[in-house]
Design a protein around this motif. Sequence first.
Motif, PDB file in Angstrom:
ATOM      1  N   VAL A  78      -7.673 -14.995 -59.306  1.00 41.71           N
ATOM      2  CA  VAL A  78      -6.518 -14.932 -60.210  1.00 41.71           C
ATOM      3  C   VAL A  78      -5.220 -15.111 -59.434  1.00 41.71           C
ATOM      4  O   VAL A  78      -4.325 -15.857 -59.856  1.00 41.71           O
ATOM      5  N   LEU A  79      -5.098 -14.452 -58.298  1.00 42.80           N
ATOM      6  CA  LEU A  79      -3.885 -14.546 -57.487  1.00 42.80           C
ATOM      7  C   LEU A  79      -3.663 -15.970 -56.987  1.00 42.80           C
ATOM      8  O   LEU A  79      -2.540 -16.474 -56.999  1.00 42.80           O
ATOM      9  N   VAL A  80      -4.737 -16.617 -56.553  1.00 45.77           N
ATOM     10  CA  VAL A  80      -4.624 -18.001 -56.071  1.00 45.77           C
ATOM     11  C   VAL A  80      -4.196 -18.913 -57.208  1.00 45.77           C
ATOM     12  O   VAL A  80      -3.336 -19.796 -57.028  1.00 45.77           O
ATOM     13  N   LYS A  81      -4.768 -18.720 -58.398  1.00 48.92           N
ATOM     14  CA  LYS A  81      -4.415 -19.555 -59.545  1.00 48.92           C
ATOM     15  C   LYS A  81      -2.948 -19.381 -59.911  1.00 48.92           C
ATOM     16  O   LYS A  81      -2.240 -20.347 -60.206  1.00 48.92           O
ATOM     17  N   LEU A  82      -2.474 -18.146 -59.893  1.00 45.49           N
ATOM     18  CA  LEU A  82      -1.069 -17.896 -60.214  1.00 45.49           C
ATOM     19  C   LEU A  82      -0.154 -18.506 -59.170  1.00 45.49           C
ATOM     20  O   LEU A  82       0.895 -19.067 -59.502  1.00 45.49           O
ATOM     21  N   ALA A  83      -0.532 -18.391 -57.906  1.00 44.22           N
ATOM     22  CA  ALA A  83       0.313 -18.902 -56.837  1.00 44.22           C
ATOM     23  C   ALA A  83       0.403 -20.429 -56.848  1.00 44.22           C
ATOM     24  O   ALA A  83       1.403 -21.009 -56.424  1.00 44.22           O
TER      25      ALA A  83
END
Length: 214
Positions: free
Chosen positions: A205-210
């Motif tokens: 999720v964090l990678v997708k948001l970033a």
Amino acid sequence: MLVVSTIELTIRQEKILEIVKDFGPITGECIAEKLDLTRATLRPDLAILTMTGFLDARPRVGYFYTGKTSNQFLAEKLKIMLVDGHESTPVVINENVSVYDAIIKVFSEDVGTLFVIDANSHLVGVLSRKDLLRASIGQQKLTALPVNIIMTRMPNITMCQKDDLLIEVAKKLINAQIDAIPVVNKTTNGFEVVGRITKTNITRVLVKLAETDG
């Protein structure tokens, strides 16, 4: 479930932001004049910048720069994301299965945590790789040792539901120092396992948001 768009700011949108920073509050007509463009041409850009939160608009006043950074947008998105839509398929075993079979299950499914259920498919325990390793270095015969002897039992199981905030589940993972949390559906007789949230899910999720903007 929060849907994260993949809109990236264009050069013209960056110029609009700079103008609003320097001259805001400023009307759309004035922004268009400074860019030597028509108001109609800028309308889609202004709509995008307003919807994504970079700008705020007030009737008869104009546009304001919100002052929010990309990190703030990222934090705001993460704070409202729910577990629903970000969970993985759970891997479950019956409480009477042997530790030996559980070890085989862990490697065949390539998971770090198994969720243990009873005959009614209700959650009764959680089994981690650490639990299995501890049992395997003991003197017990693994084929004769049921997992319900070594598993973590209720009420010591950390759980979550689909409508829980993802950030709160991430905190549970950290505080409990565990790798996975079962996503459950509460029934009158117990908890049904409907998913799992792992550290990998949170990282994804964090990678997708970033990698997205807006």
